[in-house]
Every structure is written in C-alpha cells, then in structure tokens.
Write a protein that holds these residues in place. Structure first.
Motif, PDB file in Angstrom:
ATOM      1  N   GLY A   1      -8.701   8.081  40.178  1.00 36.11           N
ATOM      2  CA  GLY A   1      -9.639   7.008  40.604  1.00 36.11           C
ATOM      3  C   GLY A   1     -10.443   6.384  39.332  1.00 36.11           C
ATOM      4  O   GLY A   1     -10.392   4.920  39.174  1.00 36.11           O
ATOM      5  N   VAL A   2     -10.640   7.349  38.461  1.00 37.77           N
ATOM      6  CA  VAL A   2     -11.217   6.766  37.099  1.00 37.77           C
ATOM      7  C   VAL A   2     -10.411   5.881  36.405  1.00 37.77           C
ATOM      8  O   VAL A   2     -10.771   4.991  35.905  1.00 37.77           O
ATOM      9  CB  VAL A   2     -11.867   8.032  36.306  1.00 37.77           C
ATOM     10  N   GLN A   3      -9.256   6.390  36.388  1.00 40.45           N
ATOM     11  CA  GLN A   3      -8.145   5.671  35.679  1.00 40.45           C
ATOM     12  C   GLN A   3      -7.932   4.195  35.978  1.00 40.45           C
ATOM     13  O   GLN A   3      -7.852   3.119  35.359  1.00 40.45           O
ATOM     14  CB  GLN A   3      -6.760   6.442  35.623  1.00 40.45           C
ATOM     15  N   LEU A   4      -7.881   4.014  37.384  1.00 36.13           N
ATOM     16  CA  LEU A   4      -7.677   2.873  38.286  1.00 36.13           C
ATOM     17  C   LEU A   4      -9.090   1.886  37.957  1.00 36.13           C
ATOM     18  O   LEU A   4      -8.707   0.644  37.520  1.00 36.13           O
ATOM     19  CB  LEU A   4      -7.671   2.842  39.675  1.00 36.13           C
ATOM     20  N   LEU A   5     -10.378   2.395  37.884  1.00 36.90           N
ATOM     21  CA  LEU A   5     -11.510   1.858  37.574  1.00 36.90           C
ATOM     22  C   LEU A   5     -11.426   1.194  36.231  1.00 36.90           C
ATOM     23  O   LEU A   5     -11.928   0.003  36.156  1.00 36.90           O
ATOM     24  CB  LEU A   5     -12.786   2.463  38.007  1.00 36.90           C
TER      25      LEU A   5
ATOM     26  N   LYS B   1       4.096   6.094  31.520  1.00 39.53           N
ATOM     27  CA  LYS B   1       2.928   5.851  32.739  1.00 39.53           C
ATOM     28  C   LYS B   1       1.876   5.058  31.947  1.00 39.53           C
ATOM     29  O   LYS B   1       1.450   4.067  32.567  1.00 39.53           O
ATOM     30  CB  LYS B   1       2.502   6.874  33.296  1.00 39.53           C
ATOM     31  N   TRP B   2       1.528   5.352  30.873  1.00 41.54           N
ATOM     32  CA  TRP B   2       0.444   4.670  30.180  1.00 41.54           C
ATOM     33  C   TRP B   2       1.124   3.292  29.646  1.00 41.54           C
ATOM     34  O   TRP B   2       0.218   2.426  29.555  1.00 41.54           O
ATOM     35  CB  TRP B   2      -0.021   5.737  28.831  1.00 41.54           C
ATOM     36  N   MET B   3       2.185   3.259  29.178  1.00 44.76           N
ATOM     37  CA  MET B   3       2.641   2.151  28.866  1.00 44.76           C
ATOM     38  C   MET B   3       2.668   0.996  30.036  1.00 44.76           C
ATOM     39  O   MET B   3       2.086  -0.243  29.710  1.00 44.76           O
ATOM     40  CB  MET B   3       4.048   2.187  28.425  1.00 44.76           C
ATOM     41  N   PHE B   4       2.730   1.562  31.214  1.00 48.95           N
ATOM     42  CA  PHE B   4       2.541   0.535  32.260  1.00 48.95           C
ATOM     43  C   PHE B   4       1.137   0.149  32.619  1.00 48.95           C
ATOM     44  O   PHE B   4       0.710  -0.919  33.030  1.00 48.95           O
ATOM     45  CB  PHE B   4       3.205   0.976  33.721  1.00 48.95           C
TER      46      PHE B   4
ATOM     47  N   GLN C   1      12.021   1.833  38.030  1.00 49.28           N
ATOM     48  CA  GLN C   1      12.508   0.333  38.195  1.00 49.28           C
ATOM     49  C   GLN C   1      11.495  -0.406  39.022  1.00 49.28           C
ATOM     50  O   GLN C   1      11.431  -1.516  39.070  1.00 49.28           O
ATOM     51  CB  GLN C   1      13.863   0.532  38.894  1.00 49.28           C
ATOM     52  N   LEU C   2      10.969   0.429  40.100  1.00 52.63           N
ATOM     53  CA  LEU C   2       9.770  -0.414  41.022  1.00 52.63           C
ATOM     54  C   LEU C   2       8.627  -1.016  40.039  1.00 52.63           C
ATOM     55  O   LEU C   2       8.448  -1.972  40.292  1.00 52.63           O
ATOM     56  CB  LEU C   2       9.187   0.496  42.200  1.00 52.63           C
ATOM     57  N   LYS C   3       8.366  -0.179  39.010  1.00 56.81           N
ATOM     58  CA  LYS C   3       7.280  -0.551  38.259  1.00 56.81           C
ATOM     59  C   LYS C   3       7.682  -1.690  37.296  1.00 56.81           C
ATOM     60  O   LYS C   3       6.786  -2.748  37.170  1.00 56.81           O
ATOM     61  CB  LYS C   3       6.802   0.796  37.459  1.00 56.81           C
ATOM     62  N   VAL C   4       8.963  -1.628  37.014  1.00 53.17           N
ATOM     63  CA  VAL C   4       9.380  -2.879  36.141  1.00 53.17           C
ATOM     64  C   VAL C   4       9.547  -4.149  36.919  1.00 53.17           C
ATOM     65  O   VAL C   4       9.119  -5.347  36.732  1.00 53.17           O
ATOM     66  CB  VAL C   4      10.836  -2.454  35.770  1.00 53.17           C
ATOM     67  N   ILE C   5       9.952  -3.887  38.284  1.00 53.66           N
ATOM     68  CA  ILE C   5       9.613  -5.060  39.119  1.00 53.66           C
ATOM     69  C   ILE C   5       8.405  -5.724  39.403  1.00 53.66           C
ATOM     70  O   ILE C   5       7.880  -7.079  39.292  1.00 53.66           O
ATOM     71  CB  ILE C   5      10.560  -4.670  40.561  1.00 53.66           C
ATOM     72  N   GLY C   6       7.595  -4.706  39.698  1.00 58.83           N
ATOM     73  CA  GLY C   6       6.042  -5.171  39.398  1.00 58.83           C
ATOM     74  C   GLY C   6       5.707  -5.854  38.204  1.00 58.83           C
ATOM     75  O   GLY C   6       4.832  -6.650  38.564  1.00 58.83           O
ATOM     76  N   ALA C   7       5.859  -5.306  37.268  1.00 61.54           N
ATOM     77  CA  ALA C   7       5.622  -6.034  35.789  1.00 61.54           C
ATOM     78  C   ALA C   7       6.261  -7.320  35.706  1.00 61.54           C
ATOM     79  O   ALA C   7       5.296  -8.022  35.273  1.00 61.54           O
ATOM     80  CB  ALA C   7       6.023  -5.018  34.825  1.00 61.54           C
TER      81      ALA C   7
END
Length: 289
Positions: free
Chosen positions: A128-132, A271-274, A60-66
């Motif tokens: 970290g690699v995923q974020l970059l 997770k990958w969807m977000f 739900q927090l990720k949905v709000i962020g989206a």
C-alpha cells in the motif's frame, strides 16, 4: 509349398505380431484411464507444453497496460504535436479521443493486477505504501502532461484510484475478520460507498470529462475480489461491466481472461521498472508538449 504350410506361416506371423504389440503395451508407462495413443508415443507431453505457452503472462499484461498509459498521456500531448493543436482540427480532436478511449482497456488489467498483488503479497502495508508513493510522485508529472501546470486539482492521476481500491480491500479484509452476517454486508457497502465518493470527489482519472477511471477501476476491483472463486462468472460480469463503460474496458477484460498463470520475468528490478515507467512517460510527454 503346400497350402497348409502357407496357413501355418500366416498364423505364426500373426501370433508374433500380436506378441510384439502386447510387449510394447506392457512396456509403455500408464498414466491413467485417459491415456491415449498420443500419450504413449510422447505427443501428449508436447501438446501440454504447447498449451502451457499459450496466453499472457503478468509481464505481458503489464506491457499492454504500459502501452495504454502511453496512449492516455499522449492523447493531450503527442497527438496535438503531430496533428496540430487547433481546436477546430477534427483530425486532431478525433485522434485525441480515440487514444484516450483505447487507453481505457488498462483499467481492468491494473484492477486485476491489484487484486492479485493484494492476495499474494507478503507485506500488504509495504504494498500500500508503494502505491501511495507512486501516486504522489506521479501527480506533478500528470498535472504537467494534462494541464501544463505543476499543480492542478481538476483531475488526479489514476494511481490514486488503485490506492483507494487497495485501502478498500484492506478495510474489507479487516472487517471480515471481526464481523459476520448482516453487519459484514453493511460495513462492506459503507466501505464501497466511501471509496466511490473519494474517487469522484478527487476526480481520480477524470479524462476528457468522459469517464472517471478511478470509479471504473474500483468497480473492476470489486468484481475481481468478490467473484475470485468463480472465474467464469467473474470474467463474464467484468466483461459486461466493461462493455457498459463505453466498451473499451471490456477489451481489457479479454486480455485478463487469457492470463496463463506465469510471471513472465525473473528479475525483481523488472517490477520497479514498471513502477517508474508511468511518471517517466508523463514527464516525457509534458516536455515535448
């Protein structure tokens, strides 16, 4: 029936009632000194289940962020399309600024999610690699949505701010394993200054020339990391910091405060969807602009 017969019948009924209550008490499982009548008849379990359902999960927090990301991306693309792109149109300008400001409540949400991910991940290098990679992939869509150009160094997407904050946490963790006392404090201060300079020099998340989301996100990450063992102090400090940063980020702190400790989804692909959502929504906004 005589009076003494009535008395004997009344005493017998009272005795039987007392015996029944005693048997029920003995048969009821005890859960400690705090057990009350509600616990004995099963209402406590219902109350606990109801309490566990309250609050917001990670999903739900990720949905709000989206939603905040949509508002941010749409402030310079969808809003002019709806209200007009004339610079003298006060309705359009007001809607653009409002969408941008409201979207800032995502900063503490993503900062908190970053700190949680940093603490819980099994492989920090991969994290970290995923974020970059996400920051690099989202940059061209971000530039297209914000300036109409495939490459624009006037502002970098906010994911770079998350990566800089992650690199700062990783460096602070490494330093903490090797130094103590005054040296640890000095190194931490240097790392924070370097991270802030990177955010400012790269203009990470600089939108509408109002605020650097990269620097603000870094501030929230520091608060959530350094005060993680004192939740009330952490939330109060983060809320105060968010209120100083034009109030909107403080709203995001309120959402984080109601985190219920649950993930909220079962499948790993969620997770990958977000991860994919941000560059996709940027491309959509750039296409319709």
């Amino acid at each position: 029936m005589r009076a003494d017969d009535y008395v004997r019948a009344w005493l017998l009924a009272r005795w039987n009632r007392g015996k029944l209550e005693e048997d029920l008490w003995k048969a009821t499982p005890k859960t400690g000194a705090g057990t009350d009548v509600a616990d004995q008849i099963g209402f406590a379990g219902m109350r606990r289940k109801k309490k566990q359902r309250r609050g917001l999960s990670v999903f739900q927090l990720k949905v709000i962020g989206a939603v905040a990301l949509v508002l941010s991306a749409g402030s310079t693309t969808l809003v002019p399309l709806i209200f007009g792109s004339d610079t003298s149109n006060m309705t359009s300008l007001t809607a653009m600024v409002l969408c941008e400001v409201v979207s800032w409540f995502a900063a503490p949400i993503y900062a908190w999610l970053l700190v949680q991910g940093f603490q819980q991940t099994r492989n920090r290098v991969a994290y970290g690699v995923q974020l970059l990679l996400l920051a690099l992939i989202a940059e061209v869509p971000y530039d297209l949505a914000t300036s109409g150009k495939p490459f624009d160094f006037g502002s970098q997407n906010p994911v770079f701010g998350l990566f800089i904050a992650f690199a700062m946490l990783a460096a602070m963790k490494w330093v903490a394993q090797r130094y103590q006392g005054a040296m640890l404090v000095i190194f931490d201060i240097v790392l924070v200054v370097v991270a802030v300079l990177w955010d400012l020099l790269l203009r990470v998340g600089l939108r509408q020339h109002l605020m650097s989301l990269g620097a603000v996100t870094l501030g929230f990450v520091l608060i959530f990391w350094l005060m993680r063992s004192r939740e009330n102090t952490m939330m109060f400090t983060a809320g105060l910091f968010g209120a100083v940063m034009m109030i909107a980020p403080g709203v995001g702190v309120a959402f984080v405060h109601y985190y219920n400790g649950k993930l909220g989804y079962k499948h790993s692909w969620t997770k990958w969807m977000f991860y994919a959502f941000y560059p996709v929504i940027l491309l959509i906004c750039a296409a319709v602009a």
